[in-house]
Design an enzyme around this catalytic site. Structure first.
Site, PDB file in Angstrom:
ATOM      1  N   CYS A  48       0.694  -1.211   0.191  1.00  0.00           N
ATOM      2  CA  CYS A  48       0.084   0.094  -0.109  1.00  0.00           C
ATOM      3  C   CYS A  48       0.828   1.266  -0.043  1.00  0.00           C
ATOM      4  O   CYS A  48       0.414   2.380  -0.103  1.00  0.00           O
ATOM      5  CB  CYS A  48      -0.808  -0.105   1.209  1.00  0.00           C
ATOM      6  SG  CYS A  48      -1.978  -1.263   1.021  1.00  0.00           S
ATOM      7  N   HIS A  79      -2.430   6.701   4.829  1.00  0.00           N
ATOM      8  CA  HIS A  79      -3.135   5.531   3.868  1.00  0.00           C
ATOM      9  C   HIS A  79      -4.418   5.109   4.556  1.00  0.00           C
ATOM     10  O   HIS A  79      -4.544   4.954   5.815  1.00  0.00           O
ATOM     11  CB  HIS A  79      -2.188   4.351   3.937  1.00  0.00           C
ATOM     12  CG  HIS A  79      -2.473   3.081   3.047  1.00  0.00           C
ATOM     13  ND1 HIS A  79      -3.550   3.014   2.209  1.00  0.00           N
ATOM     14  CD2 HIS A  79      -2.521   1.880   4.049  1.00  0.00           C
ATOM     15  CE1 HIS A  79      -3.689   1.586   2.325  1.00  0.00           C
ATOM     16  NE2 HIS A  79      -3.293   1.170   3.147  1.00  0.00           N
ATOM     17  N   ASN A  92     -10.072   0.082   2.014  1.00  0.00           N
ATOM     18  CA  ASN A  92      -8.626   0.175   1.722  1.00  0.00           C
ATOM     19  C   ASN A  92      -8.390  -0.155   0.159  1.00  0.00           C
ATOM     20  O   ASN A  92      -8.605  -1.226  -0.223  1.00  0.00           O
ATOM     21  CB  ASN A  92      -8.009  -0.799   2.648  1.00  0.00           C
ATOM     22  CG  ASN A  92      -6.773  -0.854   2.425  1.00  0.00           C
ATOM     23  OD1 ASN A  92      -5.984  -0.352   1.394  1.00  0.00           O
ATOM     24  ND2 ASN A  92      -5.678  -1.480   3.425  1.00  0.00           N
TER      25      ASN A  92
HETATM   26  O1  UT7 Z   1      -3.068  -1.933   4.337  1.00  0.00           O
HETATM   27  C1  UT7 Z   1      -2.883  -2.491   5.318  1.00  0.00           C
HETATM   28  C2  UT7 Z   1      -3.687  -3.665   5.499  1.00  0.00           C
HETATM   29  N1  UT7 Z   1      -4.382  -4.302   6.476  1.00  0.00           N
HETATM   30  C3  UT7 Z   1      -5.061  -3.614   7.359  1.00  0.00           C
HETATM   31  O2  UT7 Z   1      -4.962  -2.485   7.565  1.00  0.00           O
HETATM   32  C4  UT7 Z   1      -5.217  -4.215   8.581  1.00  0.00           C
HETATM   33  C5  UT7 Z   1      -4.962  -3.988  10.163  1.00  0.00           C
HETATM   34  N2  UT7 Z   1      -5.784  -4.410  10.955  1.00  0.00           N
HETATM   35  C6  UT7 Z   1      -7.212  -4.255  11.387  1.00  0.00           C
HETATM   36  O3  UT7 Z   1      -7.905  -3.350  10.495  1.00  0.00           O
HETATM   37  C7  UT7 Z   1      -7.825  -5.055  12.436  1.00  0.00           C
HETATM   38  O4  UT7 Z   1      -6.992  -5.689  13.158  1.00  0.00           O
HETATM   39  C8  UT7 Z   1      -9.297  -5.796  11.768  1.00  0.00           C
HETATM   40  C9  UT7 Z   1     -10.271  -4.732  11.303  1.00  0.00           C
HETATM   41  C10 UT7 Z   1      -8.691  -6.637  10.532  1.00  0.00           C
HETATM   42  C11 UT7 Z   1      -9.618  -6.724  12.849  1.00  0.00           C
HETATM   43  O5  UT7 Z   1     -10.040  -6.001  14.037  1.00  0.00           O
HETATM   44  P1  UT7 Z   1      -9.725  -6.554  15.396  1.00  0.00           P
HETATM   45  O6  UT7 Z   1     -10.166  -5.206  16.267  1.00  0.00           O
HETATM   46  O7  UT7 Z   1      -8.204  -6.440  15.372  1.00  0.00           O
HETATM   47  O8  UT7 Z   1     -10.296  -7.676  15.761  1.00  0.00           O
HETATM   48  P2  UT7 Z   1      -9.568  -9.289  15.997  1.00  0.00           P
HETATM   49  O9  UT7 Z   1      -9.036  -9.794  14.994  1.00  0.00           O
HETATM   50  O10 UT7 Z   1      -8.522  -9.028  17.274  1.00  0.00           O
HETATM   51  O11 UT7 Z   1     -10.828 -10.155  16.383  1.00  0.00           O
HETATM   52  C12 UT7 Z   1     -11.716  -9.930  17.425  1.00  0.00           C
HETATM   53  C13 UT7 Z   1     -12.963 -10.459  16.976  1.00  0.00           C
HETATM   54  C14 UT7 Z   1     -12.660 -12.266  17.013  1.00  0.00           C
HETATM   55  O12 UT7 Z   1     -13.572 -12.774  17.711  1.00  0.00           O
HETATM   56  P3  UT7 Z   1     -13.384 -13.546  19.062  1.00  0.00           P
HETATM   57  O13 UT7 Z   1     -11.946 -14.430  18.929  1.00  0.00           O
HETATM   58  O14 UT7 Z   1     -12.870 -12.556  19.878  1.00  0.00           O
HETATM   59  O15 UT7 Z   1     -14.529 -14.338  19.466  1.00  0.00           O
HETATM   60  C15 UT7 Z   1     -12.572 -12.176  15.479  1.00  0.00           C
HETATM   61  O16 UT7 Z   1     -13.120 -13.517  15.105  1.00  0.00           O
HETATM   62  O17 UT7 Z   1     -13.733 -10.238  16.180  1.00  0.00           O
HETATM   63  C16 UT7 Z   1     -13.887 -11.250  15.223  1.00  0.00           C
HETATM   64  N3  UT7 Z   1     -14.058 -10.527  13.654  1.00  0.00           N
HETATM   65  C17 UT7 Z   1     -15.215 -10.621  13.337  1.00  0.00           C
HETATM   66  N4  UT7 Z   1     -16.284 -10.335  13.574  1.00  0.00           N
HETATM   67  C18 UT7 Z   1     -17.396  -9.736  12.987  1.00  0.00           C
HETATM   68  C19 UT7 Z   1     -12.904 -10.771  12.969  1.00  0.00           C
HETATM   69  N5  UT7 Z   1     -13.499 -10.044  11.885  1.00  0.00           N
HETATM   70  C20 UT7 Z   1     -14.831 -10.131  12.069  1.00  0.00           C
HETATM   71  C21 UT7 Z   1     -15.712  -9.631  11.267  1.00  0.00           C
HETATM   72  N6  UT7 Z   1     -16.974  -9.222  11.599  1.00  0.00           N
HETATM   73  N7  UT7 Z   1     -15.556  -9.047  10.058  1.00  0.00           N
END
Ligand code: UT7
Length: 328
Positions: free
Chosen positions: A116, A253, A283
């Site tokens: 990115c 970004h 994104n």
């Molecule tokens: O250009 C760079 C590209 N990448 C990025 O910018 C990604 C950067 N990271 C992020 O934006 C965030 O880490 C995410 C949006 C991907 C995830 O958010 P988070 O607050 O870090 O969530 P997490 O991965 O820690 O997951 C928390 C919970 C999990 O459930 P449990 O284990 O607590 O029961 C996930 O399974 O949220 C769950 N989860 C979702 N729930 C509903 C993960 N994705 C989703 C979803 N909908 N789409």
């Protein structure tokens, strides 16, 4: 060579018409509009039509940037397309755009892939080529991320969208590129990859057919991203010999609203100075910075004498920053 400073002369952007809402994603994976808004700030993103791809989107953004720049198309010397989702290894996306613009034989076109951060990287390369040899360059960021997503993986498919942005750079009295750096690092803990699957080589074991999807460790990328914003601002201000108070506007970004907010807080910059369109486009990878720059200019958020910092971070991992002064 011209005595004018090298800067951005014109900008353009292209977003496909089809809107992919959170509500539609609720039908595809176990997610909710509320979760996506709260954790990412994204409401919707765009999806390229079957007839579109990185070259057609890049060409549309490039045409607008050229028109806004007012330079004669024949005066272009270079065309760099930053992308992570090209259709072909060759011909390069940049050469397909060159052809679409009717500029065959008229300039040198090539692709650049730096996650990115690709647009900032391409801007850096183009600026240094012009510093050495003179001329004008088209710098394009274009990505069709939805072609690379696994729409059964709720951790990635909610985040990304398609689009393109472009700028024309060269000697000008419109703006001035004040300082820039590009950086990268391999980090085995960070995980954001898209593996090519080699099916036909008699010299390699036959791989499982998994598709070329994007994988990532969201929380680890999140931590990297907010630190990258903080460190990039510190480094670019030191390089430019400027204080944070002198910065009028920040284009970061557009990956996740919480990254913009936390990154700005770590970098001690108020959110009023930070551009946000991640809610509308998600994104868009290499296209994110030039689309945001184009929109910020149209909306009058960047004005005469404003000093603007462009900060990007991305897969690889890469990060980069540029300070730009808008002169007229
Ligand atoms: O250009 C760079 C590209 N990448 C990025 O910018 C990604 C950067 N990271 C992020 O934006 C965030 O880490 C995410 C949006 C991907 C995830 O958010 P988070 O607050 O870090 O969530 P997490 O991965 O820690 O997951 C928390 C919970 C999990 O459930 P449990 O284990 O607590 O029961 C996930 O399974 O949220 C769950 N989860 C979702 N729930 C509903 C993960 N994705 C989703 C979803 N909908 N789409």
């Amino acid at each position: 060579m011209s005595s004018l400073p090298i800067g951005i002369i014109g900008t353009g952007a292209y977003l496909p018409e089809t809107v992919l809402t959170n509500q539609y994603l609720e039908k595809l994976v176990d997610t909710s509009d509320q979760w996506i808004r709260e954790r990412t700030g994204i409401r919707e993103r765009r999806v390229a039509s079957p007839e579109e791809d990185v070259a057609t989107m890049g060409e549309a953004a490039a045409r607008q940037a050229l028109e806004n720049s007012g330079i004669a198309w024949e005066d272009l010397d270079y065309l760099i397309a930053a992308s992570n989702t090209f259709n072909y290894m060759y011909p390069a996306t940049a050469i397909r755009i060159q052809h679409g613009l009717g500029l065959d034989d008229k300039l040198a076109a090539f692709d650049l892939q730096a996650g990115c951060s690709g647009f900032n990287y391409a801007l850096y390369v183009a600026e240094n080529m012009i510093k050495n040899k003179g001329g004008y360059a088209l710098v394009i960021g274009t990505d069709a991320n939805t072609r690379m997503l696994d729409f059964t993986d709720r951790g990635t498919c909610i985040l990304f969208g398609d689009g393109a942005g472009a700028v024309v750079i060269g000697p000008t009295d419109r703006s001035r590129l004040v300082a820039s750096f590009v950086a990268s690092s391999y980090n085995g803990k960070l995980y954001l990859k898209n593996e090519f699957t080699e099916l036909n080589s008699p010299f390699l074991p036959k791989p499982a057919l998994t598709g070329n999807f994007m994988y990532m460790d969201g929380p680890e990328i999140f931590k990297f991203a907010v630190r990258a914003v903080q460190e990039s601002l510190r480094r670019i201000l030191a390089q430019a010999g400027m204080s944070r108070e002198e910065i009028d506007f920040l284009i970061i970004h557009q990956a996740n609203y919480r990254i913009l907010e936390t990154g700005a807080r770590f970098a001690k910059m108020p959110m009023e100075k930070v551009y946000v369109n991640v809610d509308r486009y998600g994104n868009t990878s290499a296209a994110s910075i030039p689309i945001a720059l184009h929109e910020a200019l149209i909306e009058g958020k960047i004005q005469k004498n404003h000093k603007v910092v462009l900060i990007s971070f991305g897969a690889g991992v890469t990060w980069a920053a540029t300070v730009l002064e808008w002169l007229s």
